[in-house]
Design a protein around this motif. Structure first.
Motif, mmCIF file in Angstrom:
data_model
loop_
_atom_site.group_PDB
_atom_site.id
_atom_site.type_symbol
_atom_site.label_atom_id
_atom_site.label_comp_id
_atom_site.label_asym_id
_atom_site.label_seq_id
_atom_site.Cartn_x
_atom_site.Cartn_y
_atom_site.Cartn_z
ATOM 1 N N ILE A 265 -44.650 -0.463 48.208
ATOM 2 C CA ILE A 265 -45.052 0.686 49.013
ATOM 3 C C ILE A 265 -46.438 0.389 49.574
ATOM 4 N N SER A 266 -46.590 0.401 50.854
ATOM 5 C CA SER A 266 -47.897 0.121 51.444
ATOM 6 C C SER A 266 -48.803 1.339 51.299
ATOM 7 N N ARG A 267 -50.087 1.090 51.301
ATOM 8 C CA ARG A 267 -51.063 2.170 51.152
ATOM 9 C C ARG A 267 -50.899 3.210 52.273
ATOM 10 N N ASN A 268 -50.631 2.753 53.474
ATOM 11 C CA ASN A 268 -50.508 3.671 54.606
ATOM 12 C C ASN A 268 -49.278 4.568 54.518
ATOM 13 N N ASN A 269 -48.292 4.143 53.726
ATOM 14 C CA ASN A 269 -47.036 4.907 53.669
ATOM 15 C C ASN A 269 -46.861 5.704 52.377
ATOM 16 N N LYS A 270 -47.840 5.646 51.468
ATOM 17 C CA LYS A 270 -47.685 6.304 50.168
ATOM 18 C C LYS A 270 -47.420 7.797 50.299
ATOM 19 N N GLU A 271 -48.239 8.493 51.080
ATOM 20 C CA GLU A 271 -48.080 9.944 51.189
ATOM 21 C C GLU A 271 -46.762 10.316 51.861
ATOM 22 N N LYS A 272 -46.379 9.523 52.840
ATOM 23 C CA LYS A 272 -45.106 9.788 53.522
ATOM 24 C C LYS A 272 -43.943 9.634 52.551
ATOM 25 N N VAL A 273 -43.969 8.598 51.728
ATOM 26 C CA VAL A 273 -42.896 8.381 50.744
ATOM 27 C C VAL A 273 -42.881 9.515 49.718
ATOM 28 N N LYS A 274 -44.065 9.894 49.202
ATOM 29 C CA LYS A 274 -44.130 10.997 48.250
ATOM 30 C C LYS A 274 -43.498 12.269 48.815
ATOM 31 N N GLN A 275 -43.850 12.572 50.050
ATOM 32 C CA GLN A 275 -43.313 13.779 50.674
ATOM 33 C C GLN A 275 -41.812 13.680 50.846
ATOM 34 N N ALA A 276 -41.332 12.502 51.219
ATOM 35 C CA ALA A 276 -39.901 12.337 51.458
ATOM 36 C C ALA A 276 -39.055 12.477 50.211
ATOM 37 N N ILE A 277 -39.610 12.050 49.052
ATOM 38 C CA ILE A 277 -38.815 12.118 47.812
ATOM 39 C C ILE A 277 -39.220 13.295 46.913
ATOM 40 N N GLY A 278 -40.099 14.161 47.438
ATOM 41 C CA GLY A 278 -40.437 15.386 46.714
ATOM 42 C C GLY A 278 -41.448 15.209 45.616
ATOM 43 N N MET A 279 -42.294 14.179 45.684
ATOM 44 C CA MET A 279 -43.349 13.989 44.688
ATOM 45 C C MET A 279 -44.618 14.696 45.142
ATOM 46 N N LYS A 280 -45.406 15.177 44.184
ATOM 47 C CA LYS A 280 -46.687 15.828 44.500
ATOM 48 C C LYS A 280 -47.819 14.858 44.257
ATOM 49 N N LEU B 52 -31.851 5.418 61.295
ATOM 50 C CA LEU B 52 -31.473 5.787 59.932
ATOM 51 C C LEU B 52 -32.369 6.841 59.289
ATOM 52 N N SER B 53 -33.537 7.097 59.849
ATOM 53 C CA SER B 53 -34.426 8.114 59.264
ATOM 54 C C SER B 53 -33.746 9.477 59.114
ATOM 55 N N PRO B 54 -32.945 9.939 60.084
ATOM 56 C CA PRO B 54 -32.261 11.224 59.899
ATOM 57 C C PRO B 54 -31.224 11.219 58.775
ATOM 58 N N HIS B 55 -30.936 10.032 58.227
ATOM 59 C CA HIS B 55 -29.915 9.911 57.184
ATOM 60 C C HIS B 55 -30.527 9.541 55.826
ATOM 61 N N GLY B 56 -31.791 9.920 55.632
ATOM 62 C CA GLY B 56 -32.422 9.764 54.324
ATOM 63 C C GLY B 56 -33.102 8.437 54.084
ATOM 64 N N PHE B 57 -33.333 7.649 55.108
ATOM 65 C CA PHE B 57 -34.012 6.368 54.952
ATOM 66 C C PHE B 57 -35.509 6.539 55.175
ATOM 67 N N ILE B 58 -36.319 5.811 54.392
ATOM 68 C CA ILE B 58 -37.770 5.955 54.410
ATOM 69 C C ILE B 58 -38.399 4.592 54.689
ATOM 70 N N ARG B 59 -39.327 4.551 55.628
ATOM 71 C CA ARG B 59 -40.105 3.327 55.881
ATOM 72 C C ARG B 59 -41.277 3.328 54.901
ATOM 73 N N CYS B 60 -41.125 2.590 53.818
ATOM 74 C CA CYS B 60 -42.140 2.588 52.767
ATOM 75 C C CYS B 60 -43.143 1.453 52.936
ATOM 76 N N HIS B 61 -42.858 0.541 53.839
ATOM 77 C CA HIS B 61 -43.680 -0.660 54.010
ATOM 78 C C HIS B 61 -43.342 -1.234 55.379
ATOM 79 N N GLN B 62 -44.268 -1.996 55.938
ATOM 80 C CA GLN B 62 -44.018 -2.592 57.247
ATOM 81 C C GLN B 62 -42.710 -3.389 57.271
ATOM 82 N N SER B 63 -42.351 -3.980 56.141
ATOM 83 C CA SER B 63 -41.173 -4.854 56.102
ATOM 84 C C SER B 63 -39.949 -4.222 55.458
ATOM 85 N N TYR B 64 -40.053 -2.964 55.012
ATOM 86 C CA TYR B 64 -38.947 -2.385 54.249
ATOM 87 C C TYR B 64 -38.596 -0.966 54.702
ATOM 88 N N LEU B 65 -37.300 -0.715 54.720
ATOM 89 C CA LEU B 65 -36.734 0.601 54.995
ATOM 90 C C LEU B 65 -35.733 0.877 53.884
#
Length: 247
Positions: free
Chosen positions: A232-247, A192-205
């Motif tokens: 949102i897990s600490r390890n995934n914060k930057e990835k989520v920001k980048q995916a949704i266009g946050m700085k 699902l990642s190619p379709h706009g889904f983001i792994r924001c946490h170990q347990s959530y997509l």
């Protein structure tokens, strides 16, 4: 004993797979082989196999064209193919097994074991029907969600988010619907990642189109449509920001 048909335009591939099946999968009887789609369709009508080993890319008509010619398939398919990104994506979305050439023995044995379980459960292979639908309607992609009693097919744009539950995945859909899959969440992250889904946490997509806001109070969370708050897990914060266009 499973009656099987092998379809491949290269006789060397047919001979190699037959040898592997005879040696490692004694529950499978190779009842017939075909080197093109027209021959294969005749064999399917004559032998009524339970299992089809099918190459995707063949001169003229390919494996997908064969499936498009079969109404209400009542057999299992294991694709045996060279790498093809779109084809494998479509196959995975429909929860169908595939083997890459050259065939790995362990993967072959596991695929045959899974096919036997599916054959016992299903008289009509709706996963193959979904694959044909996906091939014919590339803009109407549906993902197969295999559960304990049935497999359901849903459009990715109806999914709000997925939550891991041990080795299962719970799908939360719009309008408060839920489905439980017998597959782990990491498999759906890949799909699902190619379709706009983001792994924001170990347990959530999460499906990014349904994110309403980022909440920072008392820990970072995503507020989704229908009021769900997803950590949102600490390890995934930057990835989520980048995916949704946050700085």
């Amino acid at each position: 004993m499973l009656q099987a048909v092998i379809v491949d335009d290269e006789t060397g591939n047919i001979e190699n797979l037959t040898i592997l099946l005879n040696k490692y999968c004694p529950q499978v009887n190779v009842a017939g082989t075909a080197t093109n789609v027209d021959e294969a369709l005749l064999l399917i009508r004559e032998l009524h196999p339970s299992l089809l080993f099918l190459d995707i890319q063949m001169p003229g008509k390919g494996g997908f064209e064969l499936l498009q010619s079969v109404v209400a398939p009542d057999f299992e398919v294991i694709f045996v193919t060279a790498y093809d990104q779109y084809a494998i994506q479509a196959i995975k979305f429909s929860a169908i097994d595939y083997l890459l050439k050259p065939v790995n023995v362990n993967e072959l044995v596991n695929a045959v074991d899974r096919a036997m379980i599916s054959i016992e459960k299903e008289k009509r292979n709706k996963r193959l029907e979904n694959l044909v639908h996906t091939i014919n309607n590339k803009q109407q992609l549906r993902i197969a969600i295999p559960g304990y009693k049935e497999t359901v097919f849903i459009s990715p744009d109806t999914i709000l988010f997925c939550r891991a539950d041990n080795n299962y995945t719970i799908f939360y859909l719009r309008n408060k619907q839920q489905h439980i899959s017998s597959k782990p969440i990491f498999e759906y992250e890949e799909l699902l990642s190619p379709h706009g889904f983001i792994r924001c946490h170990q347990s959530y997509l999460v499906n990014s189109i349904y994110i309403k806001r980022w909440i920072r109070a008392d820990g970072d969370r995503l507020l989704m449509e229908e009021g769900h708050e997803i950590p949102i897990s600490r390890n995934n914060k930057e990835k989520v920001k980048q995916a949704i266009g946050m700085k």
